[in-house]
Design an enzyme around this catalytic site. Structure first.
Site, PDB file in Angstrom:
ATOM      1  CD  GLN A  61     140.503 129.989  -3.241  1.00  0.00           C
ATOM      2  OE1 GLN A  61     139.948 129.046  -2.695  1.00  0.00           O
ATOM      3  NE2 GLN A  61     141.387 129.821  -4.203  1.00  0.00           N
ATOM      4  CE  LYS A  86     139.410 123.251 -10.397  1.00  0.00           C
ATOM      5  NZ  LYS A  86     140.247 124.354 -10.898  1.00  0.00           N
ATOM      6  CB  VAL A  94     134.233 116.423 -14.675  1.00  0.00           C
ATOM      7  CG1 VAL A  94     133.700 117.816 -14.882  1.00  0.00           C
ATOM      8  CG2 VAL A  94     133.124 115.525 -14.125  1.00  0.00           C
ATOM      9  NE  ARG A  96     142.295 135.376  -6.698  1.00  0.00           N
ATOM     10  CZ  ARG A  96     141.047 135.080  -6.317  1.00  0.00           C
ATOM     11  NH1 ARG A  96     140.104 135.989  -6.422  1.00  0.00           N
ATOM     12  NH2 ARG A  96     140.754 133.885  -5.840  1.00  0.00           N
ATOM     13  CG  ASP A 149     144.569 131.718 -12.341  1.00  0.00           C
ATOM     14  OD1 ASP A 149     144.927 130.858 -13.156  1.00  0.00           O
ATOM     15  OD2 ASP A 149     144.195 131.443 -11.182  1.00  0.00           O
ATOM     16  CG  HIS A 199     142.512 128.267 -15.097  1.00  0.00           C
ATOM     17  ND1 HIS A 199     141.781 127.103 -14.969  1.00  0.00           N
ATOM     18  CD2 HIS A 199     142.742 128.710 -13.830  1.00  0.00           C
ATOM     19  CE1 HIS A 199     141.580 126.863 -13.670  1.00  0.00           C
ATOM     20  NE2 HIS A 199     142.163 127.814 -12.966  1.00  0.00           N
TER      21      HIS A 199
END
Ligand code: 6AU
Length: 373
Positions: free
Chosen positions: A324, A102, A104, A345, A43, A67
């Site tokens: 998170q 993801k 949907v 991270r 990321d 991503h």
């Protein structure tokens, strides 16, 4: 989670033999070969950083998670762009690419988001994930889209060009004009050249017609041959190239505080996985969901961090303040029974990300070895 499920004590190499998905089989074998059950969540902000990180951390990982929509400067060119460059690095270092999209939505929309549009995710990502809040039919829609794509890429495009004198009905502009298949450059393109002296082209005489016909020819290689440039075909030693199959992970549980995914939702993911074994590789989850005797799904798990080197490993790990939550590789792999840990991270923000990736690889692998011992 049943502590005694056979997948918890079986070596990855053994699980490869029973895998119902070719990519799961491949991934288990790759994990054994590289002694790694680490997925790097890359990321970062720019395509340049992404490619550099993938190249440097590549030796320690078996999955690189992206991503694509948070990367500035993502180059969409299917042959030379960021996806194609990642695919080259994946072959060189031996890892699979997992686009954390993801999905949907209704089935039709998801099919288009997965296989078309700017990013053409299916062309470069071996694995994607989906939230199945929309219902199990969405998984079937994605399964069908992937099967169609595979049928198509297993044929190499063969091009022939002919130049000839036009006959009158060859330049009826309306003919076939509405057929979308005709616009697909991989199927057929017909162009014609007008006499350049006629500026407005209304009365122009057509002096030549060039017809480019492309047909599909079966090839054996799993890769998209049109994406390979000279020098980009180094393959990680000790294992064959990844199969061209595509796989799906169901987002069955999340790592976040206050996650709204219910047990009923998670159970629906388990049912959808069992119903679509040829496409679903497993889950993004926080624990093993293999309960039926022949379940052999892979579990890939985010929310993973190690305390700084030299600090107590069993202590409490702080979250990121934005929901998170983190657990150590030992807790996730040995106690929760997951197979691959996803670290973002924890590695990216370290002083030396490649050596931090190596530290995570060793810890996660040690946890796996103690689980199966
Ligand atoms: O290690 P981090 O916290 O820097 O990054 C975790 C990565 C992020 C999240 O988008 C993703 O893992 N993630 C997911 C995935 C993979 O689907 C699910 C989840 O429950 N939690 C989570 O953090 O890229």
């Amino acid at each position: 989670m049943s502590e005694k499920h056979p997948s918890l004590t079986m070596a990855f190499g053994e699980r490869a033999k029973n895998a119902s998905h070719p990519l799961t089989d491949y991934l288990f074998r790759l994990m054994e070969l590289k002694s790694s059950n680490l997925c790097l969540s890359a990321d970062v902000y720019t395509a340049r950083e992404l490619l550099s990180l993938a190249d440097k951390a590549g030796p320690s990982i078996v999955v690189l998670k992206t991503h694509y929509d948070l990367i500035s400067g993502w180059d969409y060119n299917p042959q030379t762009g960021t996806g194609a460059k990642l695919a080259t690095l994946a072959r060189k270092h031996g890892f699979l690419i997992f686009e954390d999209r993801k999905f949907v939505d209704i089935g039709k929309t998801v099919q288009m988001q997965y296989t078309a549009g700017t990013a053409r995710i299916i062309d470069w990502a071996h694995i994607v994930n989906a939230n199945i809040d929309a219902g199990k039919d969405m998984v079937r829609a994605m399964t069908e889209a992937a099967a169609k794509w595979k049928e198509r890429i297993n044929y190499e495009v063969k091009t022939s060009v002919t130049v000839g004198t036009p006959v009158s009905d060859q330049f009826d502009d309306g003919e076939n004009g509405d057929d979308p298949d005709r616009l697909d450059p991989r199927e057929q393109y017909t162009g014609f050249t007008r006499d350049s002296r006629d500026v407005d082209a209304r009365k122009g005489s057509i002096v030549s017609i060039t017809t480019v016909t492309q047909s599909f020819e079966s090839v054996d290689s799993p890769r998209l041959s049109k994406n390979i440039n000279e020098g980009d075909d180094i393959v990680f030693p000790g294992i064959e190239e990844a199969p061209s199959d595509r796989g799906l992970l169901l987002l069955a549980q999340m790592s976040t505080k206050g996650c709204l995914m219910t047990e009923e939702y998670t159970q629906a993911c388990v049912e959808a996985a069992r119903e679509n074994k040829g496409f679903v590789m497993g889950y993004v989850s926080q624990e093993s969901l293999n309960t039926a005797p022949d379940d052999n799904f892979i579990h890939i798990t985010p929310g993973c961090k190690l305390p700084p080197e030299g600090e107590e490993e069993n202590g409490h790990l702080e979250g990121d303040g934005l929901g998170q939550q983190y657990n150590t590789p030992a807790k996730l792999i040995c106690i929760k029974g997951v197979d691959v840990v996803i670290v973002g991270r924890g590695i990216i923000l370290a002083g030396d990300p490649p050596s931090e990736a190596e530290r995570y690889r060793k810890k996660a692998w040690k946890a796996y070895l103690s689980r199966v011992a």
